[in-house]
Design a protein around this motif. Sequence first.
Motif, mmCIF file in Angstrom:
data_model
loop_
_atom_site.group_PDB
_atom_site.id
_atom_site.type_symbol
_atom_site.label_atom_id
_atom_site.label_comp_id
_atom_site.label_asym_id
_atom_site.label_seq_id
_atom_site.Cartn_x
_atom_site.Cartn_y
_atom_site.Cartn_z
ATOM 1 N N THR A 199 -2.172 -4.177 -11.540
ATOM 2 C CA THR A 199 -1.607 -4.099 -10.195
ATOM 3 C C THR A 199 -2.312 -5.114 -9.304
ATOM 4 O OG1 THR A 199 -3.118 -2.546 -9.072
ATOM 5 C CG2 THR A 199 -1.442 -1.591 -10.532
ATOM 6 N N SER A 200 -1.586 -5.627 -8.329
ATOM 7 C CA SER A 200 -2.194 -6.616 -7.433
ATOM 8 C C SER A 200 -1.405 -6.728 -6.144
ATOM 9 C CB SER A 200 -2.249 -7.989 -8.113
ATOM 10 O OG SER A 200 -2.870 -8.935 -7.279
ATOM 11 N N HIS A 201 -2.128 -7.157 -5.093
ATOM 12 C CA HIS A 201 -1.478 -7.557 -3.848
ATOM 13 C C HIS A 201 -1.291 -9.074 -3.795
ATOM 14 C CE1 HIS A 201 -2.956 -3.586 -2.258
ATOM 15 N NE2 HIS A 201 -1.755 -3.627 -1.737
ATOM 16 N N GLN A 229 -9.536 0.516 -9.296
ATOM 17 C CA GLN A 229 -9.624 -0.294 -8.076
ATOM 18 C C GLN A 229 -10.995 -0.163 -7.423
ATOM 19 O OE1 GLN A 229 -6.415 0.393 -5.351
ATOM 20 N NE2 GLN A 229 -7.356 -0.734 -3.692
ATOM 21 N N ASP A 265 -6.424 -1.955 -12.031
ATOM 22 C CA ASP A 265 -5.897 -1.657 -10.700
ATOM 23 C C ASP A 265 -6.614 -2.550 -9.687
ATOM 24 O OD1 ASP A 265 -4.501 -0.511 -8.648
ATOM 25 O OD2 ASP A 265 -5.395 1.480 -8.834
ATOM 26 N N GLU A 266 -5.933 -3.584 -9.214
ATOM 27 C CA GLU A 266 -6.492 -4.532 -8.247
ATOM 28 C C GLU A 266 -7.842 -5.083 -8.721
ATOM 29 O OE1 GLU A 266 -4.930 -5.551 -5.597
ATOM 30 O OE2 GLU A 266 -3.415 -4.037 -5.178
ATOM 31 N N THR A 325 -0.866 2.832 -8.021
ATOM 32 C CA THR A 325 -2.052 3.523 -8.545
ATOM 33 C C THR A 325 -1.686 4.883 -9.115
ATOM 34 O OG1 THR A 325 -3.512 2.344 -7.014
ATOM 35 C CG2 THR A 325 -4.342 4.409 -7.937
ATOM 36 N N ASN A 357 0.839 -1.196 0.000
ATOM 37 C CA ASN A 357 0.000 0.000 0.000
ATOM 38 C C ASN A 357 0.879 1.252 0.000
ATOM 39 O OD1 ASN A 357 -2.404 -1.423 0.094
ATOM 40 N ND2 ASN A 357 -2.522 -1.379 2.320
ATOM 41 N N VAL A 388 -9.600 -7.791 -6.188
ATOM 42 C CA VAL A 388 -9.569 -7.603 -4.743
ATOM 43 C C VAL A 388 -10.972 -7.788 -4.168
ATOM 44 C CG1 VAL A 388 -9.954 -5.087 -4.780
ATOM 45 C CG2 VAL A 388 -8.683 -6.112 -2.902
#
Length: 250
Positions: free
Chosen positions: A195-197, A88, A164-165, A48, A43, A168
């Motif tokens: 993008t990803s976690h 996101q 973006d994510e 982003t 984070n 999630v």
Amino acid sequence: MQGKAIIEIKDLVKIYKGSDEAAIKGISLDINQGEIFGLLGPNGAGKTTTISILCGLFNPTKGSARIDGMDILSNHNAIKKIIGVVPQDVALYPTLTSWENLTFFGNMYGLRGAHLREKIAEGFSVFGLEKHADKKIANCSGGIKRRVNLIAGLLHDPKIIFLDEPTVGIDVQSRVVILEYLNELNRKGTTVIYTSHYMEEAEKLCTRVAIIDRGKVISMGNPRELVAEHPEFKDLENIFLHLTGKDLRD
């Protein structure tokens, strides 16, 4: 098939008004045509912000970027026609139905009539949403919202898609459907920036990844090659934790 660089980022810096520290600090990287490229980071790492600059939502403080050979500042309208954006946060109108939302976004892209109806119907079929077409978004599950959100960014058949994510907070079934579709889209030639976690997800999906932390690129390469280069770590998640640390980020 991967080709020449379709996105070129050079020394990109962004300092938000009122902030003492840059959100991104001189990011430079190229993304090739036909790649599934992952921007990974904790984070606040700058993922982003980077995507937002490329999509024209913010201007960079310093540096430059080109998309399909066009400067992002002087060719904003032309670039908008070849990119799709899946943010996101679900960007849908809660009081409109799924179909009404997609009609609205399709109209924004200049799509009309039978062609737009066909594109929406195709999206509903791919993502198993036919029975939810007339349901208001406010009454839909998180997985349904994510899938409709994704369709909205793809209606105009963009050359490049920014996500973006995108998975999630959704159920496993919705995640699998979305990732399978992104792979299929990529096989047809669409360049995907994502993008990803979820490190396991990125390791399976991406042709290359850039790990970003505190506004800088700290590692980049093919996920399997990165794992092979660090035999002391068994997977991308462990490499990620080694490079970015285990401190909690807000």
